[in-house]
Design a protein around this motif. Structure first.
Motif, PDB file in Angstrom:
ATOM      1  N   TYR A  59    -103.315 -41.638  19.255  1.00 15.16           N
ATOM      2  CA  TYR A  59    -103.746 -41.607  20.799  1.00 15.16           C
ATOM      3  C   TYR A  59    -104.220 -40.132  21.235  1.00 15.16           C
ATOM      4  O   TYR A  59    -103.283 -38.905  20.845  1.00 15.16           O
ATOM      5  N   ASP A  60    -105.572 -39.955  21.522  1.00 16.96           N
ATOM      6  CA  ASP A  60    -105.780 -38.683  22.190  1.00 16.96           C
ATOM      7  C   ASP A  60    -106.710 -38.730  23.152  1.00 16.96           C
ATOM      8  O   ASP A  60    -107.022 -39.747  23.693  1.00 16.96           O
ATOM      9  N   ASN A  61    -107.013 -37.578  23.718  1.00 17.37           N
ATOM     10  CA  ASN A  61    -107.873 -37.450  24.960  1.00 17.37           C
ATOM     11  C   ASN A  61    -107.152 -38.143  26.247  1.00 17.37           C
ATOM     12  O   ASN A  61    -107.896 -38.995  27.050  1.00 17.37           O
ATOM     13  N   LEU A  62    -105.969 -37.919  26.236  1.00 18.63           N
ATOM     14  CA  LEU A  62    -105.212 -38.296  27.377  1.00 18.63           C
ATOM     15  C   LEU A  62    -104.792 -37.463  28.365  1.00 18.63           C
ATOM     16  O   LEU A  62    -104.628 -36.137  28.103  1.00 18.63           O
ATOM     17  N   THR A  63    -104.810 -37.985  29.781  1.00 15.69           N
ATOM     18  CA  THR A  63    -103.891 -37.150  30.731  1.00 15.69           C
ATOM     19  C   THR A  63    -102.591 -36.594  30.451  1.00 15.69           C
ATOM     20  O   THR A  63    -101.974 -37.324  29.872  1.00 15.69           O
ATOM     21  N   LEU A  64    -102.141 -35.617  30.951  1.00 18.39           N
ATOM     22  CA  LEU A  64    -100.755 -35.263  30.488  1.00 18.39           C
ATOM     23  C   LEU A  64     -99.753 -36.395  31.173  1.00 18.39           C
ATOM     24  O   LEU A  64     -98.969 -36.719  30.518  1.00 18.39           O
ATOM     25  N   ASP A  65    -100.150 -36.784  32.127  1.00 16.40           N
ATOM     26  CA  ASP A  65     -99.230 -37.754  32.786  1.00 16.40           C
ATOM     27  C   ASP A  65     -99.090 -39.035  31.977  1.00 16.40           C
ATOM     28  O   ASP A  65     -97.976 -39.616  31.715  1.00 16.40           O
ATOM     29  N   PHE A  66    -100.283 -39.406  31.526  1.00 12.57           N
ATOM     30  CA  PHE A  66    -100.174 -40.794  30.827  1.00 12.57           C
ATOM     31  C   PHE A  66     -99.504 -40.633  29.570  1.00 12.57           C
ATOM     32  O   PHE A  66     -98.863 -41.257  28.953  1.00 12.57           O
ATOM     33  N   ALA A  67     -99.748 -39.281  28.649  1.00 14.07           N
ATOM     34  CA  ALA A  67     -99.351 -39.142  27.584  1.00 14.07           C
ATOM     35  C   ALA A  67     -98.037 -38.736  27.658  1.00 14.07           C
ATOM     36  O   ALA A  67     -96.978 -39.240  26.808  1.00 14.07           O
ATOM     37  N   MET A  68     -97.395 -38.318  28.718  1.00 14.42           N
ATOM     38  CA  MET A  68     -95.802 -38.150  28.929  1.00 14.42           C
ATOM     39  C   MET A  68     -95.150 -39.599  29.117  1.00 14.42           C
ATOM     40  O   MET A  68     -94.106 -39.637  28.567  1.00 14.42           O
ATOM     41  N   ALA A  69     -95.976 -40.351  29.734  1.00 13.72           N
ATOM     42  CA  ALA A  69     -95.132 -41.797  29.961  1.00 13.72           C
ATOM     43  C   ALA A  69     -95.252 -42.523  28.401  1.00 13.72           C
ATOM     44  O   ALA A  69     -94.307 -43.111  28.091  1.00 13.72           O
ATOM     45  N   MET A  70     -96.278 -42.431  27.560  1.00 12.61           N
ATOM     46  CA  MET A  70     -96.141 -42.941  26.404  1.00 12.61           C
ATOM     47  C   MET A  70     -95.301 -42.358  25.521  1.00 12.61           C
ATOM     48  O   MET A  70     -94.454 -43.039  24.740  1.00 12.61           O
TER      49      MET A  70
END
Length: 135
Positions: A59-70
């Motif tokens: 997974y890439d090109n994500l917002t930090l908030d969404f990446a943090m949830a993942m």
């Protein structure tokens, strides 16, 4: 959090309550990457390039908030700002390598223009904290 990388975590020298893993070990696991041309993405890519390693990711090109949830769900490893970790989050903070990675902090404003009392107070507080901790 119960991620397989934790079996390789070691105490940071001088800060045994904090943990680190070696870059080579980190490279064996999937990362979650934020958007290209962001500070965290650049830090990630530069660190791995410095050690002649490749970043594995799904997974890439994500917002930090969404990446943090993942990352909180154990989907992958993520570079984040330590200050953004909430105490209630199910995450473990690890350093990649035994040396902490620091970024420069810059407070910039035109010196010949008006500065509010709040701006002056913020600048004074930053200088005070940095002088106490690093001076």
């Amino acid at each position: 959090m119960d991620h397989p990388v934790l079996q390789y975590a070691k105490p940071l020298p001088g800060e045994p309550e904090k943990l680190y893993i070696e870059p080579k070990t980190a490279a064996e696991y999937d990362f979650i990457l934020t958007s290209p041309n962001t500070v965290l993405r650049t830090i990630t890519e530069d660190l791995f390039a410095e050690h002649h390693l490749t970043v594995k990711y799904k997974y890439d090109n994500l917002t930090l908030d969404f990446a943090m949830a993942m990352a909180e769900q154990g989907i992958g490893l993520l570079f984040s700002h330590e200050s953004l970790i909430r105490p209630d989050q199910a995450v473990v903070c690890l350093s990649i390598g035994p040396h902490k990675l620091w970024r420069d902090l810059v407070l910039a404003f035109p010196s010949s223009h008006y500065r509010s009392k709040a701006t002056k107070a913020l600048a004074a507080r930053i200088h005070e904290k940095l002088d106490v901790n690093y001076g």
